[in-house]
Write a protein that holds these residues in place. Structure first.
Motif, PDB file in Angstrom:
ATOM      1  N   THR A 100       0.830  -1.212   0.000  1.00 17.28           N
ATOM      2  CA  THR A 100       0.000   0.000   0.000  1.00 17.28           C
ATOM      3  C   THR A 100       0.860   1.255   0.000  1.00 17.28           C
ATOM      4  OG1 THR A 100      -1.662  -1.216   1.273  1.00 17.28           O
ATOM      5  CG2 THR A 100      -1.893   1.173   1.168  1.00 17.28           C
ATOM      6  N   GLY A 101       1.872   1.280   0.880  1.00 13.32           N
ATOM      7  CA  GLY A 101       2.732   2.459   0.966  1.00 13.32           C
ATOM      8  C   GLY A 101       3.513   2.692  -0.311  1.00 13.32           C
ATOM      9  N   THR A 102       4.052   1.630  -0.890  1.00 15.84           N
ATOM     10  CA  THR A 102       4.835   1.756  -2.119  1.00 15.84           C
ATOM     11  C   THR A 102       3.972   2.229  -3.270  1.00 15.84           C
ATOM     12  OG1 THR A 102       6.367   0.028  -1.424  1.00 15.84           O
ATOM     13  CG2 THR A 102       6.268   0.498  -3.769  1.00 15.84           C
ATOM     14  N   SER A 103       2.756   1.677  -3.393  1.00 13.16           N
ATOM     15  CA  SER A 103       1.855   2.097  -4.465  1.00 13.16           C
ATOM     16  C   SER A 103       1.510   3.579  -4.341  1.00 13.16           C
ATOM     17  CB  SER A 103       0.580   1.246  -4.434  1.00 13.16           C
ATOM     18  OG  SER A 103       0.873  -0.126  -4.633  1.00 13.16           O
ATOM     19  N   LEU A 104       1.235   4.016  -3.120  1.00 10.91           N
ATOM     20  CA  LEU A 104       0.940   5.436  -2.907  1.00 10.91           C
ATOM     21  C   LEU A 104       2.123   6.313  -3.305  1.00 10.91           C
ATOM     22  CD1 LEU A 104      -0.983   5.564   0.506  1.00 10.91           C
ATOM     23  CD2 LEU A 104      -1.870   6.149  -1.756  1.00 10.91           C
ATOM     24  N   MET A 105       3.334   5.860  -2.981  1.00  5.12           N
ATOM     25  CA  MET A 105       4.517   6.667  -3.287  1.00  5.12           C
ATOM     26  C   MET A 105       4.777   6.740  -4.796  1.00  5.12           C
ATOM     27  SD  MET A 105       7.274   6.143  -0.207  1.00  5.12           S
ATOM     28  CE  MET A 105       7.060   4.404   0.142  1.00  5.12           C
ATOM     29  N   TYR A 106       4.506   5.649  -5.507  1.00  6.97           N
ATOM     30  CA  TYR A 106       4.675   5.691  -6.957  1.00  6.97           C
ATOM     31  C   TYR A 106       3.620   6.584  -7.604  1.00  6.97           C
ATOM     32  CZ  TYR A 106       8.400   2.251  -7.472  1.00  6.97           C
ATOM     33  OH  TYR A 106       9.619   1.614  -7.443  1.00  6.97           O
ATOM     34  N   VAL A 107       2.406   6.588  -7.064  1.00  6.28           N
ATOM     35  CA  VAL A 107       1.384   7.527  -7.542  1.00  6.28           C
ATOM     36  C   VAL A 107       1.847   8.958  -7.309  1.00  6.28           C
ATOM     37  CG1 VAL A 107      -0.972   8.378  -7.172  1.00  6.28           C
ATOM     38  CG2 VAL A 107      -0.539   5.923  -7.244  1.00  6.28           C
ATOM     39  N   ALA A 108       2.395   9.212  -6.102  1.00  2.14           N
ATOM     40  CA  ALA A 108       2.858  10.557  -5.751  1.00  2.14           C
ATOM     41  C   ALA A 108       4.025  11.005  -6.614  1.00  2.14           C
ATOM     42  CB  ALA A 108       3.250  10.597  -4.274  1.00  2.14           C
ATOM     43  N   LEU A 109       4.894  10.065  -6.989  1.00  2.00           N
ATOM     44  CA  LEU A 109       6.058  10.413  -7.801  1.00  2.00           C
ATOM     45  C   LEU A 109       5.643  10.934  -9.176  1.00  2.00           C
ATOM     46  CD1 LEU A 109       9.140  10.509  -7.826  1.00  2.00           C
ATOM     47  CD2 LEU A 109       9.149   8.144  -8.643  1.00  2.00           C
ATOM     48  N   ASN A 110       4.470  10.519  -9.653  1.00  2.00           N
ATOM     49  CA  ASN A 110       3.942  11.055 -10.906  1.00  2.00           C
ATOM     50  C   ASN A 110       3.518  12.511 -10.776  1.00  2.00           C
ATOM     51  OD1 ASN A 110       3.957   8.895 -12.902  1.00  2.00           O
ATOM     52  ND2 ASN A 110       2.496   7.840 -11.579  1.00  2.00           N
TER      53      ASN A 110
END
Length: 371
Positions: A100-110
């Motif tokens: 969950t945390g990693t997915s959120l961070m990859y979304v944020a990196l966009n």
């Protein structure tokens, strides 16, 4: 004590692969390519597919573990083997948090810059400290509370720098604010992961490479299966694909086929995750957790410098101030000031046990380094 060539190699490997980890993900995000069915050229925004790749990189740490195990089989060193049996399902809750945390961070990196992404991840100190008090019964010393306060101040400064920076069509102000908030939210989940690992996993004395690899296996399998329903779930403005769904893996593969450099970026991200975890664990074992923390801070500088050099973001002086405050907060929380104070007072330096004592989240980085 001077570092050996092997220790220098490990430190360099951690710094380089840790920087490639974030930069390769951002490089992939910056590509434009046509998708499936002759769709118009659009940005490569597939954060959940990238997260699957990250877990594949973590999963490969299992191969490294078994290679080390085979190497140590005929030797007296038993550090590779766990000292007692354990249930692999213990890693499922931390893996779900990691996913969950990693997915959120990859979304944020966009949505935000690579340097802000890296700096804002320092917020994990705040939540690990608070959760360790609430759920692990820890008592934080004054320097750790000061470190938390300094980290909060640093996050405010970095966020202010993002607000005052010039924004292009790729990163609008509303997207930057949303991305920054998602990074902070992700750090709460990462902190929960660290508390779960500390409370339920570490007591089984599982080798770190095996722990990372097992969590990677769970994350890879579960998130890969979730890509199927994500293909149909509408996401509105949060979607980066022409179909407007949460994730479109088919569109991603079509874009990769039309722009092979995206595959290079993705492979760079996957391989850097694997080598970064191995190097980080080895640095902690061969040197100290504090050395790993310093190297992790240095990679923020490398990511920031290269992002500026490549023209991916504009320079803002407030980011320097924010980074320095965050660095001070991290140093205070991890006790890096103690050796310095010991030398200034010409007293006896603190015992080495403070270096080897497990700091909550100090010896592992979930994205690579989360972490």
């Amino acid at each position: 004590m001077a570092w050996t060539k092997y220790q220098l190699f490990l430190a360099g490997l951690m710094l380089v692969t840790g920087s490639i980890n974030t930069l390769s993900a951002k490089w992939a995000d910056n590509f434009m390519a046509e998708g499936c069915g002759g769709s118009k050229e659009h940005s490569f925004q597939h954060p959940f597919l990238q997260a699957v790749g990250m877990f594949l990189g973590e999963f490969s740490c299992l191969a490294a573990f078994y290679l080390l195990r085979c190497r140590a089989a005929g030797q007296s060193d038993s550090s590779v083997d766990p000292q007692q049996p354990f249930n692999p399902l213990l890693f499922l809750p931390p893996a779900l948090c990691d996913m969950t945390g990693t997915s959120l961070m990859y979304v944020a990196l966009n949505m935000t810059s690579a340097s802000s992404f890296q700096m804002l991840r320092g917020a994990v100190i705040i939540f690990t400290g608070l959760f360790s008090v609430a759920f692990l019964g820890r008592r934080l010393v004054m320097s750790q509370w000061l470190g938390i306060l300094a980290t909060i101040a640093g996050l405010v400064v970095v966020g202010l720098a993002d607000l005052l920076s010039k924004h292009d069509n790729q990163h609008k102000l509303s997207e930057v604010i949303t991305g920054d908030l998602l990074i902070i939210m992700a750090q709460i989940i990462v902190a929960i992961q660290m508390v779960l690992e500390e409370k339920f996993v570490y007591k089984h004395n599982v080798h770190p490479l095996r722990a990372v690899g097992t969590e990677g296996l769970f994350g890879f399998v579960i998130l890969s299966l979730l890509l199927v329903p994500m293909y149909y779930i509408p996401a509105g403005s949060f979607s980066g694909n022409p179909r407007g769904t949460l994730e479109d893996a088919l569109d991603a593969f079509c874009q990769v086929g039309r722009q092979p450099l995206i595959a290079v970026a993705l492979l760079g991200n996957i391989s850097s995750i694997a080598f970064f975890n191995f190097a980080g664990i080895s640095v902690t074992k061969e040197l100290s957790a504090t050395t790993r923390m310093v190297l992790d801070s240095l990679r923020t500088v490398v990511i920031w410098a290269l992002s500026l050099a490549l023209g991916w973001e504009a320079f803002h002086a407030l980011q320097i101030l924010g980074f320095l405050i965050l660095l001070m907060g991290t140093a205070l929380y991890n006790g890096l000031h103690r050796p310095l104070l010991g030398r200034l007072s010409r007293g006896r330096p603190p015992a080495e046990e403070s270096e080897q004592e497990r700091l909550l989240g100090g010896t592992r980085t979930p994205i690579n380094d989360t972490s």
